[in-house]
Scaffold this active site. Structure first.
Site, short mmCIF file in Angstrom:
data_model
loop_
_atom_site.label_atom_id
_atom_site.label_comp_id
_atom_site.label_asym_id
_atom_site.label_seq_id
_atom_site.Cartn_x
_atom_site.Cartn_y
_atom_site.Cartn_z
N GLU A 143 0.82 -1.20 0.00
CA GLU A 143 0.00 0.00 0.00
C GLU A 143 0.86 1.26 0.00
O GLU A 143 0.48 2.28 -0.57
CB GLU A 143 -0.94 0.00 1.21
CG GLU A 143 -2.04 -1.06 1.17
CD GLU A 143 -3.09 -0.75 0.13
OE1 GLU A 143 -2.76 -0.60 -1.07
OE2 GLU A 143 -4.28 -0.67 0.51
N THR A 195 -5.21 7.03 -5.54
CA THR A 195 -5.29 7.16 -4.09
C THR A 195 -4.41 8.31 -3.59
O THR A 195 -4.81 9.08 -2.71
CB THR A 195 -4.88 5.84 -3.41
OG1 THR A 195 -5.73 4.80 -3.88
CG2 THR A 195 -4.99 5.95 -1.90
#
Length: 321
Positions: A143, A195
């Protein structure tokens, strides 16, 4: 779990073995729970196959159309595996084949599915040497590659299944939550919201009155899940901090939300950082009506979109071979 080593016999046993998994999409934040709440869904999912390699390190082979990086350090699954391998005393190698069915940038945990799926499958190949919490910790490195931040609200439900609460990142503290039967309607307009970009527009300071309201909604949502209280769940699906900013990136977000609730949805909002939108319903019939409303809005805008009607995935990553 430091210093885990493989014996020569164990390494020989691994040769030629491979494991295939389905790694599910996830919905992060659950409206009010930015970076602390998330749940896994039954579909879509990535298909991944990992095997022991004669070569040390990680070899990545893409079997989809997205042309993602194959250098392990630059690939979310590769970064997660490298973090795992740092805690093995003796060097080994993996070959990872990825067929992504979850489009990158869709807002339903595409990067998390790859990172989590890779370490869960590798752990099975290694004889379950690491705990689920260890696996979350490794996958968070993926991530960081995707967004610049180690967050676990997609990773944890992908690995644990169901709904998860991330009480703390440092130290890592994951709380699996009970949830009543819920149907999930998802629409993914075919635009990309990165993101990192969606995080970049967020306010760094909030007013105390807004924070108090948000805390109440998070507590109410968790209580509603635990008590099977659909009305409380619906009342608590409100975000006064993140959604008002991020929703400007998603065409006709407010219209979809209004029409979905008018169709009977309990509520919902942005899935992760968007652009996907999710809505929760008590039954499949309502979820299908919500899906039709979602389609109608984007059909009017002539905007290509994909929809899913699914349920919460209580298993997480699934072994299929």
């Amino acid at each position: 779990m430091k210093g885990t080593s493989l014996s020569g016999v164990e390494r020989d046993a691994l040769r030629g073995r491979s494991i295939t998994i389905h790694s599910p999409a996830t919905v992060a934040n659950m409206v009010c729970g930015f970076d602390v709440l998330g749940f896994a869904v039954q579909e879509p999912y990535d298909i991944m196959r990992i095997g022991f390699s004669e070569n040390k390190g990680v070899t990545i082979i893409n079997e989809d159309e997205y042309d993602l990086p194959t250098k392990p350090e630059d690939n979310v699954a590769g970064a997660a595996l490298l973090a795992m391998m740092e805690e093995l005393e003796e060097g080994i190698g993996f070959e990872l084949r990825i067929n992504k069915q979850i489009k990158p940038g869709s807002g339903v945990g595409s990067s998390a599915a790859s990172a989590a799926g890779a370490v869960v499958a590798a752990n099975r190949l290694l004889g379950e040497r690491f705990t689920k919490e260890d696996l979350v910790r490794f996958a968070m490195n993926g991530e960081k590659v995707a967004s610049g931040v180690k967050h676990a609200d997609n990773i944890a439900p992908c690995i644990y299944g169901g709904v998860t609460l991330i009480r703390s990142i440092f130290p890592l503290d994951i709380v699996p939550l009970h949830a009543p039967p819920l149907y999930v309607s998802i629409v993914h307009p075919q635009i990309e919201v990165r993101t990192s970009d969606a995080r970049g527009i967020l306010k760094q300071q909030v007013q105390l009155k807004d924070a108090i309201r948000q805390w109440g909604n998070i507590a109410g949502l968790v209580a509603g899940l635990l008590k099977n209280d659909y009305a409380l769940i619906g009342r608590s699906l409100e975000d006064v901090l993140i959604e008002p900013v991020r929703s400007i990136l998603i065409p006709d977000f407010e219209e979809i939300k209004k029409r979905s609730k008018d169709a009977g949805a309990l509520g919902g909002g942005i899935s992760g950082s968007g652009p996907s939108i999710f809505m929760l319903s008590k039954d499949e019939q309502t979820a299908r009506l919500v899906e039709q409303e979602m389609k109608a809005v984007y059909a009017r805008l002539l905007l290509d979109h994909h929809t899913y009607v699914t349920t919460i995935n209580m298993e997480g990553v699934k072994f299929i071979g």
